[in-house]
Design a protein around this motif. Structure first.
Motif, short mmCIF file in Angstrom:
data_model
loop_
_atom_site.label_atom_id
_atom_site.label_comp_id
_atom_site.label_asym_id
_atom_site.label_seq_id
_atom_site.Cartn_x
_atom_site.Cartn_y
_atom_site.Cartn_z
N GLY A 112 -2.95 12.70 -7.72
CA GLY A 112 -2.95 11.11 -7.81
C GLY A 112 -3.25 10.42 -6.49
O GLY A 112 -3.03 11.02 -5.56
N VAL A 113 -3.66 9.12 -6.59
CA VAL A 113 -4.10 8.25 -5.67
C VAL A 113 -3.58 7.04 -5.79
O VAL A 113 -3.58 6.46 -7.06
N GLN A 114 -3.43 6.20 -4.84
CA GLN A 114 -3.22 4.68 -4.79
C GLN A 114 -4.09 3.91 -4.34
O GLN A 114 -4.83 4.08 -3.43
N TYR A 115 -4.46 2.97 -5.10
CA TYR A 115 -5.52 2.02 -4.61
C TYR A 115 -4.93 0.59 -4.83
O TYR A 115 -4.76 0.17 -6.17
N GLN A 116 -4.78 -0.35 -4.05
CA GLN A 116 -4.49 -1.64 -4.02
C GLN A 116 -3.15 -1.79 -4.89
O GLN A 116 -3.20 -2.67 -5.55
N ASN A 130 -16.19 6.61 -2.36
CA ASN A 130 -15.62 5.33 -2.04
C ASN A 130 -14.46 4.92 -2.82
O ASN A 130 -14.15 5.31 -3.84
N ALA A 131 -13.66 3.99 -2.19
CA ALA A 131 -12.46 3.47 -2.46
C ALA A 131 -12.61 2.77 -3.80
O ALA A 131 -11.87 2.70 -4.65
N THR A 132 -13.68 2.11 -3.93
CA THR A 132 -13.78 1.21 -5.08
C THR A 132 -14.65 2.16 -6.31
O THR A 132 -14.41 1.49 -7.38
N ASP A 133 -14.55 3.48 -6.25
CA ASP A 133 -14.92 4.25 -7.55
C ASP A 133 -13.40 4.76 -8.05
O ASP A 133 -13.49 5.22 -9.07
N ALA A 165 -2.27 15.52 -0.77
CA ALA A 165 -3.31 15.26 -0.05
C ALA A 165 -4.61 15.21 -0.93
O ALA A 165 -5.10 16.41 -1.18
N ASN A 166 -5.19 14.06 -1.07
CA ASN A 166 -6.35 14.00 -2.08
C ASN A 166 -7.54 14.34 -0.94
O ASN A 166 -7.45 13.92 0.08
N PRO A 167 -8.52 15.02 -1.72
CA PRO A 167 -9.87 15.28 -1.11
C PRO A 167 -10.93 14.38 -1.16
O PRO A 167 -12.04 14.42 -0.99
N PHE A 168 -10.47 13.10 -1.61
CA PHE A 168 -11.42 12.06 -1.84
C PHE A 168 -11.41 11.03 -0.99
O PHE A 168 -10.72 10.91 -0.11
N VAL A 169 -12.57 10.40 -0.85
CA VAL A 169 -12.72 9.15 0.20
C VAL A 169 -12.54 9.80 1.56
O VAL A 169 -11.76 9.38 2.24
N GLN A 170 -13.54 10.59 1.97
CA GLN A 170 -13.24 10.87 3.41
C GLN A 170 -14.28 10.01 4.40
O GLN A 170 -14.63 10.47 5.42
N SER A 171 -14.45 8.75 3.92
CA SER A 171 -15.09 7.82 4.76
C SER A 171 -14.33 7.29 5.89
O SER A 171 -12.85 7.70 6.13
N ASN A 172 -14.75 6.40 6.88
CA ASN A 172 -13.94 5.55 7.75
C ASN A 172 -13.22 4.45 7.01
O ASN A 172 -12.47 3.93 7.88
N GLN A 173 -13.30 4.48 5.76
CA GLN A 173 -12.36 3.36 4.92
C GLN A 173 -11.32 4.31 3.77
O GLN A 173 -11.62 4.05 2.84
N PRO A 174 -10.45 4.96 4.49
CA PRO A 174 -9.80 5.94 3.58
C PRO A 174 -8.81 5.20 2.72
O PRO A 174 -8.44 4.07 3.03
N LEU A 175 -8.42 5.98 1.64
CA LEU A 175 -7.36 5.46 0.80
C LEU A 175 -5.88 5.84 1.41
O LEU A 175 -5.86 6.74 2.27
N HIS A 357 -2.15 1.13 4.58
CA HIS A 357 -2.59 -0.03 3.72
C HIS A 357 -3.67 -1.11 4.40
O HIS A 357 -3.93 -1.94 4.00
N VAL A 358 -4.40 -0.56 5.67
CA VAL A 358 -5.03 -1.54 6.46
C VAL A 358 -6.10 -1.93 5.53
O VAL A 358 -6.63 -3.00 5.61
N TRP A 359 -6.99 -0.78 5.07
CA TRP A 359 -8.15 -1.19 4.41
C TRP A 359 -7.98 -1.65 3.05
O TRP A 359 -8.96 -2.61 2.78
N ASP A 360 -6.77 -1.54 2.38
CA ASP A 360 -6.46 -2.39 1.21
C ASP A 360 -6.22 -3.78 1.38
O ASP A 360 -6.68 -4.48 0.89
N ALA A 361 -5.48 -3.94 2.51
CA ALA A 361 -5.25 -5.32 2.77
C ALA A 361 -6.64 -6.15 3.24
O ALA A 361 -7.00 -7.31 2.87
N ARG A 362 -7.41 -5.21 4.15
CA ARG A 362 -8.79 -6.04 4.29
C ARG A 362 -9.74 -6.08 3.04
O ARG A 362 -10.58 -7.33 3.13
#
Length: 805
Positions: A112-116, A130-133, A165-175, A357-362
């Motif tokens: 499970g993941v959380q997004y926005q 990416n988080a938008t996926d 701990a999800n293995p998704f979105v390992q970029s510099n803007q993680p979930l 949640h910094v990247w969610d806020a941005r």
């Protein structure tokens, strides 16, 4: 006029009273009608990105436990995005049609993941780079829970065993890690396997601690819905030594129990507290050991803060401070997302400049086209929780917040006053039996519930609910049926089971197979599985028992069909007794063609036909001599259907054998090499005409003769010998060979006219081989071929005769 009006008024009121009575009786009937229970259980384990070791087994364990509690369960494992959405749609349709007296239970295990601000359940085929996926690749749980809350039923329970701990979105803007704090709808309970903002540690299996603890508490009798999940939290902490803390929020208003408590139930194991005092007593009034479990049992910000205020230097103080830090940040983000304004996101960034949640806020600030950093002045949102103290910041800045760090200290076992020890039979659970059926959940061995636990009252269980009907008995996932009286042998116990499971006196299903114990698939998933099994039947072929090669009747040697070479031809050994040579590709001979099988068999021994199996074809007969039996005399075998019969010759003494081509009896010794006479010469016959055998003459073209064999003396087995073909004029025979497998001889060639005087080259022969006859119609045999007439004397000068005088 007045009387008629009064009659009309009376009739109207009478009708109203009748309608009111009907309404009251209908309401009472609806109130007393049995409760329906339905459940959807999904366990996703085979993720393409990173597989999970326990989620499929966890789903199978929860599904079986719900079946015991009277739920009509449908479920599946390893669903992709389309399968997951279709399964949820099927379940919503089923819940909508179940009526107002229905209780709904949903259990989802996987990632499970959380997004926005929303939680998403991830299918096994998700590709989230990416988080938008996330909204495109996963299923948003908020939409599903709102649809359940909109149904007219007694309530819904939604459990997400997906905070990992999800293995998704390992970029510099993680979930953000873990699951987001959510508010349940009316008459609904939502539960997570780990508290919001935290993740559960990876476990090897066979079951996860959360599923294990939840199944144990569901099976306990007489517990309310809130008590089940509160005790689950305590048991999870016990099993993981504090590394995992589950969470739940409830607005479930109706009374509900999974099982009832019987009159023979033991008394509650309480020491100096009673059940009411545990929840109402102040935390500071507990001792240091009990204060931590009192705060964990309540699981509120106020309870945890009271513990820190009372025992700031306790061994569990760091753990409680980390719990408060994660809960405070989750509440702050929840209120920020609810406000959904630039000022709200700036307020969050000012509190947690490096929060989860910094990247969610941005991303939301970009949506509003606002500044990504908080300006100097703006209207700060007043949250329900105060800003975090400096010691808490270090915890919320972690990528994934676990509680298994030794820095937090390992939590001791809970005292009996808060949680009784687990049943002995439910401490170590055996892994479920593996099933390669597509989408089917694993089916563990059912452990009986306690004797004092009774089935729920006023519940309409689904039909053929085997687990529900055997809650006090061990149900083993096989086809064995055992009753309490020992009428049938008990099923073998799975590894890891204890004696308390009553394996010796297990009452199992009557006449039901292992398939009845599995959870039914959702209709759409069942159709999908049927299509995939038709398109890819390879797994079924692999699981089928191994069988020998099939023998086609058309290639079996029947009667006298010489279109196929016999075993032993071309110098090949005869097959041993009971074993058949494999040949399914041998071409079937056409009756109208001349015999060509012998040359083909010599060039390609792989096309030699198989001898017939006794059960394969009633008309097929084994090759004479192939199983060590003596060879029958010439002409004794029945001809094939449609073939002219040849009268068999009278049997001779056992010590005499015949040459297939000449019909001359010979003593039962090794055959001697005989030079073939000239065409005009005729061999002498024995004194007894009755012992003379007819020559191999038929109304068909000549075919290859049977392979010559060596003599079969007593205590000796027949040895392989080459086939000898009948020739009209055979050259002189070679010297006798003592080898059991001489070189192949020239094969039979078709001749236009039958020659009765033709004799093959005699070779060392053990016994007579029955001549095979082709069923093709041929000219009638010439009258000159009459072996019964006494042959004329050989003229002088013939080979083996004195010279003429």
């Amino acid at each position: 006029m007045g009387s008629s009006f009064r009659k009309t008024i009376r009739a109207f009121f009478a009708m109203m009273l009748v309608l009111a009575g009907i309404a009251v009786s209908s309401a009472a009937q609806a109130q007393g009608s049995p409760e329906k229970r339905i459940a959807l259980v999904v366990g996703n384990a085979a993720y393409q990105t990173a597989a999970l070791p326990t989620s499929a087994n966890d789903a199978g364990l929860i599904a079986q436990t719900l079946q015991a509690a009277g739920f009509d369960v449908i479920g599946a494992r390893d669903l992709d995005q389309n399968g997951l959405r279709d399964a949820m749609r099927d379940f919503l349709t089923k819940a909508n049609a179940s009526g107002p007296n229905t209780v709904v239970f949903v259990y989802l295990a996987g990632y499970g993941v959380q997004y926005q601000g929303d939680n998403y359940f991830v299918p096994v085929d998700a590709q989230i780079a990416n988080a938008t996926d996330v909204p495109l690749q996963a299923v948003r749980m908020g939409d599903f829970t709102k649809s359940l809350a909109a149904l007219n039923n007694r309530g819904s329970i939604v459990v997400l065993d997906a905070a990992r701990a999800n293995p998704f979105v390992q970029s510099n803007q993680p979930l953000a890690s873990g699951l987001a704090l959510v508010e349940p709808d009316a008459n609904q309970l939502i539960a997570f396997n780990a508290a919001p903002g935290t993740v559960a540690p990876q476990e090897p299996g066979p079951y996860g601690s959360y599923a294990h603890a939840l199944a144990e508490m569901i099976r306990a009798g007489g517990l309310s819905l809130g008590d089940v999940f509160d005790r689950t939290r305590l048991r999870v902490s016990d099993l993981t030594k504090g590394a995992q803390i589950s969470w739940d929020a409830s607005k479930f208003n109706n009374d509900f129990t999974f099982f009832d408590r019987g009159p023979n139930a033991p008394a509650a194991q309480l020491s100096s507290y009673d059940s009411a005092a545990i929840r109402t007593k102040a935390i500071r009034e507990f001792n240091e050991r009990d204060a931590y479990f009192a705060a964990l049992d309540r699981d509120t910000m106020e309870g945890y803060e009271d513990f820190l205020a009372a025992y700031p230097h306790d061994a569990m103080a760091k753990r409680v401070r980390a719990i408060i830090a994660a809960r405070r940040e989750a509440i702050t983000w929840r209120e920020t997302w609810a406000a959904d304004t630039p000022e709200a996101y700036w307020s969050y960034l000012r509190r947690y400049p490096r929060g989860p949640h910094v990247w969610d806020a941005r991303r939301r600030l970009e949506h509003f086209e606002a500044a990504l950093e908080p300006p100097q002045s703006f209207t700060v949102i007043e949250y329900d929780v105060p800003p975090p103290p400096p010691p808490e910041i270090v915890y919320v800045e972690r990528r994934d917040l676990y509680f298994d760090d030794s820095d937090f200290g390992y939590a001791p076992p809970p005292p009996v006053v808060f949680l009784a020890p687990p049943p002995p039979d439910f401490v170590v659970l055996a892994p479920p039996q593996y099933s390669d059926d597509i989408y089917v959940l694993p089916a563990p061995v059912f452990v009986p519930v306690q004797d004092w636990v009774e089935p729920p009252r006023n519940v309409a269980p689904p039909q053929n609910d085997i687990i529900f009907n055997n809650i006090h008995n061990t149900v083993v996932n096989n086809n064995t049926t055992v009753n309490e009286n020992g009428a049938a042998p008990a099923a073998p116990a799975a590894p890891g089971l204890t004696t308390g499971q009553k394996l010796g006196a297990a009452a199992v299903i009557a006449g039901a197979g292992a398939a009845a114990l599995h959870v039914a698939l959702p209709p759409s998933v069942q159709k999908k599985a049927a299509v995939q099994q038709k398109q890819n039947p390879a797994p079924a072929a692999r699981t089928a028992p191994a069988t020998g090669p099939a023998v086609a009747p058309s290639v079996l040697p029947q009667g006298g069909n010489a279109a196929h070479a016999l075993p032993g031809a071309s110098g090949q050994p005869l097959p041993p007794a009971g074993k058949l040579p494999s040949n399914q590709a041998a071409p079937q001979a056409k009756p109208a063609q001349p015999p060509q099988a012998a040359p083909n068999a010599a060039q390609n021994p792989a096309v030699a036909p198989q001898p017939a199996q006794p059960a394969a074809n009633a008309k097929a007969r084994a090759i004479p001599g192939s199983t060590g039996q003596p060879l029958p005399p010439v002409g004794s075998a029945p001809a094939a259907k449609g073939q002219n019969q040849i009268a068999p010759a009278p049997q001779t003494a056992p010590s005499v054998q015949r040459n297939t081509a000449v019909g001359t009896p010979k003593p039962n010794v090794r055959a001697q090499t005989v030079k073939p006479p000239a065409p005009a010469a005729v061999a002498k016959v024995p004194a007894k005409p009755a012992a003379v055998n007819k020559p191999p003459v038929s109304n068909q073209p000549p075919v290859a003769a049977a392979p010559p064999r060596q003599a079969n003396p007593p205590a000796a087995q027949p040895k392989p010998a080459p086939r000898v073909a009948a020739q009209p004029k055979a050259p002189p025979a070679p010297k006798p060979q003592a080898q059991p497998r001489p070189q192949p001889q020239p094969q039979a060639q078709p001749r236009p006219q039958p020659q009765p005087q033709a004799q093959p080259r005699p070779q060392p022969q053990p016994r007579v081989m029955q001549q095979q006859v082709r069923p093709t119609p041929a000219p009638q045999k010439p009258p000159a071929a009459q072996p019964q007439k006494p042959p004329p004397k050989k003229p002088c000068g013939a080979p083996g005769q004195p010279a003429c005088k």
